[in-house]
Design a protein around this motif. Sequence first.
Motif, PDB file in Angstrom:
ATOM      1  N   ARG A 248      39.635  42.097  50.352  1.00 54.97           N
ATOM      2  CA  ARG A 248      41.014  41.781  50.750  1.00 54.97           C
ATOM      3  C   ARG A 248      41.404  40.378  50.306  1.00 54.97           C
ATOM      4  NH1 ARG A 248      39.539  44.741  55.434  1.00 54.97           N
ATOM      5  NH2 ARG A 248      38.963  42.833  56.557  1.00 54.97           N
ATOM      6  N   ARG A 249      40.422  39.479  50.253  1.00 53.89           N
ATOM      7  CA  ARG A 249      40.677  38.100  49.837  1.00 53.89           C
ATOM      8  C   ARG A 249      40.610  37.903  48.320  1.00 53.89           C
ATOM      9  NH1 ARG A 249      42.669  34.452  53.709  1.00 53.89           N
ATOM     10  NH2 ARG A 249      41.859  35.050  55.759  1.00 53.89           N
ATOM     11  N   GLY A 250      40.343  38.980  47.589  1.00 48.66           N
ATOM     12  CA  GLY A 250      40.308  38.886  46.130  1.00 48.66           C
ATOM     13  C   GLY A 250      39.080  38.184  45.583  1.00 48.66           C
ATOM     14  N   PHE A 251      37.933  38.397  46.232  1.00 45.50           N
ATOM     15  CA  PHE A 251      36.688  37.712  45.852  1.00 45.50           C
ATOM     16  C   PHE A 251      36.348  37.903  44.378  1.00 45.50           C
ATOM     17  CE2 PHE A 251      31.937  37.846  45.622  1.00 45.50           C
ATOM     18  CZ  PHE A 251      31.694  36.519  45.926  1.00 45.50           C
ATOM     19  N   ARG A 252      36.272  39.149  43.942  1.00 46.44           N
ATOM     20  CA  ARG A 252      35.871  39.410  42.554  1.00 46.44           C
ATOM     21  C   ARG A 252      36.928  38.956  41.552  1.00 46.44           C
ATOM     22  NH1 ARG A 252      33.139  45.365  42.616  1.00 46.44           N
ATOM     23  NH2 ARG A 252      34.847  45.837  44.036  1.00 46.44           N
ATOM     24  N   SER A 253      38.195  39.186  41.862  1.00 42.77           N
ATOM     25  CA  SER A 253      39.248  38.760  40.926  1.00 42.77           C
ATOM     26  C   SER A 253      39.314  37.246  40.826  1.00 42.77           C
ATOM     27  CB  SER A 253      40.605  39.334  41.349  1.00 42.77           C
ATOM     28  OG  SER A 253      40.968  38.889  42.639  1.00 42.77           O
ATOM     29  N   ALA A 254      38.961  36.542  41.919  1.00 45.03           N
ATOM     30  CA  ALA A 254      38.942  35.070  41.877  1.00 45.03           C
ATOM     31  C   ALA A 254      37.865  34.570  40.920  1.00 45.03           C
ATOM     32  CB  ALA A 254      38.709  34.511  43.279  1.00 45.03           C
ATOM     33  N   VAL A 255      36.703  35.223  40.931  1.00 45.95           N
ATOM     34  CA  VAL A 255      35.615  34.840  40.021  1.00 45.95           C
ATOM     35  C   VAL A 255      36.024  35.091  38.570  1.00 45.95           C
ATOM     36  CG1 VAL A 255      33.239  35.310  39.328  1.00 45.95           C
ATOM     37  CG2 VAL A 255      33.819  35.228  41.759  1.00 45.95           C
ATOM     38  N   ILE A 256      36.617  36.251  38.316  1.00 46.92           N
ATOM     39  CA  ILE A 256      37.073  36.583  36.958  1.00 46.92           C
ATOM     40  C   ILE A 256      38.150  35.591  36.503  1.00 46.92           C
ATOM     41  CG2 ILE A 256      38.276  38.312  35.562  1.00 46.92           C
ATOM     42  CD1 ILE A 256      36.886  40.442  37.389  1.00 46.92           C
ATOM     43  N   ASP A 257      39.051  35.250  37.420  1.00 48.00           N
ATOM     44  CA  ASP A 257      40.105  34.277  37.093  1.00 48.00           C
ATOM     45  C   ASP A 257      39.510  32.910  36.735  1.00 48.00           C
ATOM     46  OD1 ASP A 257      42.081  36.129  37.499  1.00 48.00           O
ATOM     47  OD2 ASP A 257      42.720  35.366  39.452  1.00 48.00           O
ATOM     48  N   ALA A 258      38.417  32.543  37.406  1.00 48.68           N
ATOM     49  CA  ALA A 258      37.764  31.257  37.118  1.00 48.68           C
ATOM     50  C   ALA A 258      37.227  31.229  35.691  1.00 48.68           C
ATOM     51  CB  ALA A 258      36.631  31.013  38.117  1.00 48.68           C
ATOM     52  N   ILE A 259      36.593  32.316  35.270  1.00 55.26           N
ATOM     53  CA  ILE A 259      36.079  32.403  33.891  1.00 55.26           C
ATOM     54  C   ILE A 259      37.236  32.386  32.896  1.00 55.26           C
ATOM     55  CG2 ILE A 259      34.751  33.792  32.242  1.00 55.26           C
ATOM     56  CD1 ILE A 259      33.032  32.539  34.449  1.00 55.26           C
ATOM     57  N   ASP A 260      38.299  33.140  33.203  1.00 54.01           N
ATOM     58  CA  ASP A 260      39.494  33.148  32.342  1.00 54.01           C
ATOM     59  C   ASP A 260      40.054  31.740  32.181  1.00 54.01           C
ATOM     60  OD1 ASP A 260      39.415  35.863  31.938  1.00 54.01           O
ATOM     61  OD2 ASP A 260      40.987  36.351  33.401  1.00 54.01           O
ATOM     62  N   ALA A 261      40.145  31.017  33.291  1.00 48.84           N
ATOM     63  CA  ALA A 261      40.711  29.659  33.253  1.00 48.84           C
ATOM     64  C   ALA A 261      39.908  28.754  32.346  1.00 48.84           C
ATOM     65  CB  ALA A 261      40.764  29.088  34.682  1.00 48.84           C
ATOM     66  N   ILE A 262      38.580  28.858  32.410  1.00 47.87           N
ATOM     67  CA  ILE A 262      37.708  28.019  31.587  1.00 47.87           C
ATOM     68  C   ILE A 262      37.857  28.392  30.108  1.00 47.87           C
ATOM     69  CG2 ILE A 262      35.305  27.458  31.037  1.00 47.87           C
ATOM     70  CD1 ILE A 262      34.748  27.924  34.088  1.00 47.87           C
ATOM     71  N   GLU A 263      37.801  29.691  29.824  1.00 43.72           N
ATOM     72  CA  GLU A 263      37.892  30.140  28.432  1.00 43.72           C
ATOM     73  C   GLU A 263      39.250  29.807  27.826  1.00 43.72           C
ATOM     74  OE1 GLU A 263      35.353  31.698  26.353  1.00 43.72           O
ATOM     75  OE2 GLU A 263      34.415  30.530  27.948  1.00 43.72           O
ATOM     76  N   ASN A 264      40.294  29.909  28.630  1.00 41.97           N
ATOM     77  CA  ASN A 264      41.651  29.622  28.116  1.00 41.97           C
ATOM     78  C   ASN A 264      41.885  28.132  27.928  1.00 41.97           C
ATOM     79  OD1 ASN A 264      42.329  32.333  28.052  1.00 41.97           O
ATOM     80  ND2 ASN A 264      43.153  32.335  30.134  1.00 41.97           N
ATOM     81  N   LYS A 265      41.067  27.300  28.588  1.00 42.67           N
ATOM     82  CA  LYS A 265      41.182  25.843  28.458  1.00 42.67           C
ATOM     83  C   LYS A 265      40.599  25.363  27.128  1.00 42.67           C
ATOM     84  CE  LYS A 265      39.877  21.532  30.859  1.00 42.67           C
ATOM     85  NZ  LYS A 265      39.348  20.831  29.689  1.00 42.67           N
ATOM     86  N   LYS A 266      39.624  26.121  26.597  1.00 43.63           N
ATOM     87  CA  LYS A 266      38.896  25.673  25.419  1.00 43.63           C
ATOM     88  C   LYS A 266      39.764  25.723  24.166  1.00 43.63           C
ATOM     89  CE  LYS A 266      34.389  27.036  27.260  1.00 43.63           C
ATOM     90  NZ  LYS A 266      33.247  27.949  27.127  1.00 43.63           N
TER      91      LYS A 266
END
Length: 266
Positions: A248-266
Amino acid sequence: MKSLENTKVGFIGFGNMAQAMAEGMILKKAVGPGQIYACAKNWEKLRKNTEEKGMNPCKDAGEVVEKADIVIIAVKPYMIQEVIKPVKQMLKGKILVSVAAGVPFDKYEEILEPGTHHLSTIPNTPVSIGEGIIICESKHSLTEEEFSLVESLLSSIGLVQSVETKQLSVAGTVSGCGPAFASMFIEALSDAGVQHGLPRALSYKLASQMVAGTGKLQLSTQAHPGAMKDAVCSPGGTTIVGVAALERRGFRSAVIDAIDAIENKK
């Protein structure tokens, strides 16, 4: 073939990652402290970080390259060209290993002298206790014998995994940034334990061992993580209630979003 027993390892740059690698190599007895050489900008700090552990401080990169068989470039990516320039010619007869994220084989080909033997890698901090991951770019210019020697050294401090150049970034993100996320999870789980009456030290101990054990279980069995989760979730039981709360808190999507954020920063 040269053995680790008489191989000298040099670090150009001796920050957190280089120190973690050196500590792991010594801990796992891959090489002795006296076989490790290092240079860094801050001489006094370098001396403190090397001499008390039996390693050899060097005045500059030239001294490191002169004495080492395997030279590990462990400086920030933006510093690489500046650091390599004075020792370009000397590096031609050495095995060069980079631990700078985001600097693949082709970029080094532009910086180094033609014919220099080099490999780009991305290690993570658990190498300090021999439980790390070292991502290696499959494209490199080491001979078979040289790669075997480097692999022998690096496998003493963690899992050595070769990936294609296009996978280097995300593989490095998952394994290199992951310890921060795992540490946050351990901390949060421990906070919850403390909230419900566990002493802080015990809560950390239980959470950390749980993460370590679960990871080793997956590596040992190769089980799908979803199946491992299902095995703990009894119908109408306690674990599934916690899983539902995390969903309900979006645990898995939050982790995926974290990886996306890092990759998109590069």
